[in-house]
Design an enzyme around this catalytic site. Structure first.
Site, mmCIF file in Angstrom:
data_model
loop_
_atom_site.group_PDB
_atom_site.id
_atom_site.type_symbol
_atom_site.label_atom_id
_atom_site.label_comp_id
_atom_site.label_asym_id
_atom_site.label_seq_id
_atom_site.Cartn_x
_atom_site.Cartn_y
_atom_site.Cartn_z
ATOM 1 N N SER A 184 -51.808 -16.865 8.812
ATOM 2 C CA SER A 184 -52.853 -15.958 8.311
ATOM 3 C C SER A 184 -52.225 -14.824 7.516
ATOM 4 O O SER A 184 -52.683 -14.483 6.412
ATOM 5 C CB SER A 184 -53.666 -15.367 9.477
ATOM 6 O OG SER A 184 -54.042 -16.371 10.373
ATOM 7 N N GLN B 167 -37.408 -31.647 16.069
ATOM 8 C CA GLN B 167 -36.546 -30.604 15.555
ATOM 9 C C GLN B 167 -35.929 -30.989 14.217
ATOM 10 O O GLN B 167 -35.842 -30.176 13.304
ATOM 11 C CB GLN B 167 -35.445 -30.371 16.595
ATOM 12 C CG GLN B 167 -35.071 -28.936 16.716
ATOM 13 C CD GLN B 167 -36.264 -28.079 17.025
ATOM 14 O OE1 GLN B 167 -37.047 -28.405 17.912
ATOM 15 N NE2 GLN B 167 -36.445 -27.009 16.277
ATOM 16 N N GLU C 80 -45.754 -23.960 7.383
ATOM 17 C CA GLU C 80 -45.173 -24.974 8.253
ATOM 18 C C GLU C 80 -46.108 -26.188 8.264
ATOM 19 O O GLU C 80 -47.325 -26.031 8.295
ATOM 20 C CB GLU C 80 -45.152 -24.365 9.658
ATOM 21 C CG GLU C 80 -44.210 -24.981 10.588
ATOM 22 C CD GLU C 80 -44.062 -24.092 11.824
ATOM 23 O OE1 GLU C 80 -45.077 -23.646 12.389
ATOM 24 O OE2 GLU C 80 -42.919 -23.858 12.225
ATOM 25 N N GLU D 51 -52.228 -28.135 22.033
ATOM 26 C CA GLU D 51 -51.640 -26.822 22.346
ATOM 27 C C GLU D 51 -52.392 -26.091 23.459
ATOM 28 O O GLU D 51 -52.016 -24.984 23.831
ATOM 29 C CB GLU D 51 -51.638 -25.930 21.092
ATOM 30 C CG GLU D 51 -50.662 -26.358 20.029
ATOM 31 C CD GLU D 51 -50.726 -25.487 18.768
ATOM 32 O OE1 GLU D 51 -49.824 -25.598 17.942
ATOM 33 O OE2 GLU D 51 -51.703 -24.707 18.604
ATOM 34 N N TYR E 44 -45.814 -33.080 21.929
ATOM 35 C CA TYR E 44 -46.601 -32.450 23.005
ATOM 36 C C TYR E 44 -46.961 -33.469 24.095
ATOM 37 O O TYR E 44 -47.071 -33.120 25.259
ATOM 38 C CB TYR E 44 -47.848 -31.757 22.437
ATOM 39 C CG TYR E 44 -47.519 -30.362 21.911
ATOM 40 C CD1 TYR E 44 -47.325 -29.299 22.779
ATOM 41 C CD2 TYR E 44 -47.363 -30.115 20.550
ATOM 42 C CE1 TYR E 44 -47.010 -28.030 22.313
ATOM 43 C CE2 TYR E 44 -47.041 -28.848 20.067
ATOM 44 C CZ TYR E 44 -46.866 -27.813 20.957
ATOM 45 O OH TYR E 44 -46.531 -26.561 20.496
ATOM 46 N N ASP F 163 -43.818 -19.007 6.270
ATOM 47 C CA ASP F 163 -44.564 -18.639 7.487
ATOM 48 C C ASP F 163 -43.795 -18.870 8.801
ATOM 49 O O ASP F 163 -44.348 -18.654 9.871
ATOM 50 C CB ASP F 163 -45.963 -19.268 7.497
ATOM 51 C CG ASP F 163 -45.999 -20.643 8.125
ATOM 52 O OD1 ASP F 163 -44.960 -21.320 8.178
ATOM 53 O OD2 ASP F 163 -47.100 -21.031 8.573
ATOM 54 N N ARG F 164 -42.552 -19.295 8.731
ATOM 55 C CA ARG F 164 -41.674 -19.227 9.909
ATOM 56 C C ARG F 164 -40.223 -19.324 9.439
ATOM 57 O O ARG F 164 -39.952 -19.981 8.435
ATOM 58 C CB ARG F 164 -41.987 -20.311 10.932
ATOM 59 C CG ARG F 164 -41.067 -20.258 12.135
ATOM 60 C CD ARG F 164 -41.462 -21.159 13.288
ATOM 61 N NE ARG F 164 -42.112 -20.457 14.372
ATOM 62 C CZ ARG F 164 -43.150 -20.955 15.051
ATOM 63 N NH1 ARG F 164 -43.686 -22.100 14.707
ATOM 64 N NH2 ARG F 164 -43.653 -20.276 16.044
ATOM 65 N N GLY G 81 -49.241 -19.309 17.252
ATOM 66 C CA GLY G 81 -50.553 -18.669 17.221
ATOM 67 C C GLY G 81 -50.543 -17.168 17.004
ATOM 68 O O GLY G 81 -51.602 -16.525 17.025
ATOM 69 N N ALA G 82 -49.383 -16.566 16.762
ATOM 70 C CA ALA G 82 -49.336 -15.101 16.589
ATOM 71 C C ALA G 82 -50.183 -14.670 15.386
ATOM 72 O O ALA G 82 -50.846 -13.625 15.422
ATOM 73 C CB ALA G 82 -47.890 -14.650 16.405
HETATM 74 N N1 LIG Z 1 -55.435 -10.759 14.268
HETATM 75 C C1 LIG Z 1 -56.194 -11.815 14.503
HETATM 76 N N2 LIG Z 1 -57.469 -11.685 14.908
HETATM 77 C C2 LIG Z 1 -58.237 -12.757 15.126
HETATM 78 N N3 LIG Z 1 -57.833 -14.019 14.973
HETATM 79 C C3 LIG Z 1 -56.578 -14.207 14.574
HETATM 80 C C4 LIG Z 1 -55.685 -13.134 14.318
HETATM 81 N N4 LIG Z 1 -54.494 -13.624 13.932
HETATM 82 C C5 LIG Z 1 -54.636 -14.960 13.965
HETATM 83 N N5 LIG Z 1 -55.888 -15.305 14.326
HETATM 84 C C6 LIG Z 1 -56.404 -16.658 14.494
HETATM 85 O O1 LIG Z 1 -55.549 -17.306 15.424
HETATM 86 C C7 LIG Z 1 -55.280 -18.640 15.024
HETATM 87 C C8 LIG Z 1 -53.777 -18.797 14.837
HETATM 88 O O2 LIG Z 1 -53.373 -18.077 13.702
HETATM 89 P P1 LIG Z 1 -52.270 -18.640 12.695
HETATM 90 O O3 LIG Z 1 -52.505 -20.091 12.438
HETATM 91 O O4 LIG Z 1 -52.192 -17.709 11.536
HETATM 92 O O5 LIG Z 1 -50.967 -18.480 13.651
HETATM 93 P P2 LIG Z 1 -49.481 -18.965 13.429
HETATM 94 O O6 LIG Z 1 -48.615 -17.868 13.927
HETATM 95 O O7 LIG Z 1 -49.273 -19.388 12.023
HETATM 96 O O8 LIG Z 1 -49.397 -20.197 14.409
HETATM 97 P P3 LIG Z 1 -48.337 -21.411 14.484
HETATM 98 O O9 LIG Z 1 -47.032 -20.840 14.913
HETATM 99 O O10 LIG Z 1 -48.874 -22.298 15.525
HETATM 100 O O11 LIG Z 1 -48.292 -22.045 13.129
HETATM 101 C C9 LIG Z 1 -56.096 -18.890 13.768
HETATM 102 O O12 LIG Z 1 -57.313 -19.478 14.139
HETATM 103 C C10 LIG Z 1 -56.314 -17.463 13.202
HETATM 104 O O13 LIG Z 1 -57.526 -17.375 12.480
HETATM 105 N N1 LIG Z 2 -40.430 -27.871 19.525
HETATM 106 C C1 LIG Z 2 -40.658 -27.181 18.413
HETATM 107 N N2 LIG Z 2 -39.607 -26.791 17.649
HETATM 108 C C2 LIG Z 2 -39.771 -26.092 16.494
HETATM 109 O O1 LIG Z 2 -38.812 -25.766 15.812
HETATM 110 C C3 LIG Z 2 -41.096 -25.763 16.139
HETATM 111 N N3 LIG Z 2 -41.622 -25.076 15.103
HETATM 112 C C4 LIG Z 2 -42.954 -25.105 15.294
HETATM 113 N N4 LIG Z 2 -43.264 -25.772 16.411
HETATM 114 C C5 LIG Z 2 -44.629 -26.061 16.931
HETATM 115 C C6 LIG Z 2 -45.278 -24.894 17.575
HETATM 116 C C7 LIG Z 2 -46.727 -25.080 17.217
HETATM 117 O O2 LIG Z 2 -47.359 -25.939 18.162
HETATM 118 C C8 LIG Z 2 -46.694 -25.785 15.887
HETATM 119 C C9 LIG Z 2 -46.911 -24.898 14.693
HETATM 120 O O3 LIG Z 2 -46.035 -23.827 14.683
HETATM 121 O O4 LIG Z 2 -45.405 -26.397 15.793
HETATM 122 C C10 LIG Z 2 -42.135 -26.193 16.979
HETATM 123 N N5 LIG Z 2 -41.932 -26.896 18.091
#
Ligand SMILES: Nc1ncnc2c1ncn2[C@@H]1O[C@H](COP(=O)(O)OP(=O)(O)OP(=O)(O)O)[C@@H](O)[C@H]1O
Ligand SMILES: Nc1nc(=O)c2ncn([C@H]3C[C@H](O)[C@@H](CO)O3)c2[nH]1
Length: 213
Positions: free
Chosen positions: A14, A53, A30, A148, A42, A76-77, A9-10
């Protein structure tokens, strides 16, 4: 290839969209909403941690090979965080020593293949998204994936703290490519245009330093 890292969710997906649109390249995401193993994990982490994994590792490897095809594609990761996630889960008793051994050896074996896939191994740049627990939770709640949400499963609070607590050291130890950190508490690149421009400029500067822009 530019790789993003950071907590659940960081804001990686986005930012991946913003950076790839800005550079005119492709983003690789991802697999989440169509990931059949994630909800199982979960619901029963002990049973499904290893399967999830392997699922992520396989998908990530495929994305990396595609992303390496052109310059400055965005992932994205990172594959390096997959291992962090798994080791944290193993430390929480959700994988056996044998599963960890198999995973680590498989990962090493796959990493050795990457240079042959595209004549280079490491990303050009890692952009790490730093986020506080409160901000991360705000994002997770805004996105609303039910599995989550800590209100549906209070054990997630511990899990998230464990993950977040290990990221600083993970970033400090990361040495595969140039790296930079962006604070998601300081810069709201999703909703604030000024912050978005600033973040894209910081990334451009780093890519210019690296010679890939
Ligand atoms: N800077 C921000 N301000 C407001 N909302 C944000 C911000 N960054 C992300 N969000 C919101 O938070 C949520 C999570 O963002 P995002 O899906 O880009 O995260 P992620 O790091 O890819 O997550 P994950 O690891 O779970 O895939 C989305 O709904 C996005 O719109
Ligand atoms: N257990 C586990 N191992 C991974 O390598 C991994 N990579 C992502 N995630 C989970 C986090 C978010 O819910 C969701 C989107 O990032 O997927 C993981 N969970």
């Amino acid at each position: 290839m530019i790789v993003l890292s950071g907590m659940i969710g960081a804001g990686k997906s986005s930012l991946a969209t913003l950076v790839s649109e800005h550079l005119g390249t492709k983003a690789f995401y991802e697999q989440v909403d169509d990931n059949p193993v994630l909800p199982l994990f979960y619901a029963d982490p002990k049973k499904y941690a290893f399967l999830l994994q392997i699922y992520f590792l396989n998908k990530r490897f495929a994305s990396i090979k595609q992303a390496l095809a052109d310059d400055n594609n965005v992932l994205d990761r990172s594959i390096y965080e997959d291992s962090l996630f798994f080791h944290i889960n193993a430390d929480m008793g959700r994988a056996t020593d044998q599963e960890v051994k198999v995973y680590d050896e498989l990962l090493d074996n796959m990493m050795e293949e990457l240079p042959y896939a595209a004549h280079k191994k490491a990303p050009d740049l890692l952009v790490h998204l730093d986020v506080s627990y409160d901000k991360m939770l705000e994002h997770i709640q805004k996105r609303g994936r039910s599995y989550e949400l800590p209100e549906n499963d209070p054990s997630l609070i511990d899990y998230y703290h464990n993950l977040l607590g290990r990221y600083d050291q993970w970033y400090a130890d990361y040495h595969y490519s140039p790296k930079m950190k962006i604070s998601c508490d300081e810069y709201d690149f999703v909703e604030n245009e000024h912050d978005r421009a600033k973040v894209l400029k910081l990334i451009d500067e780093k890519l210019k330093e690296r010679g890939t822009l």
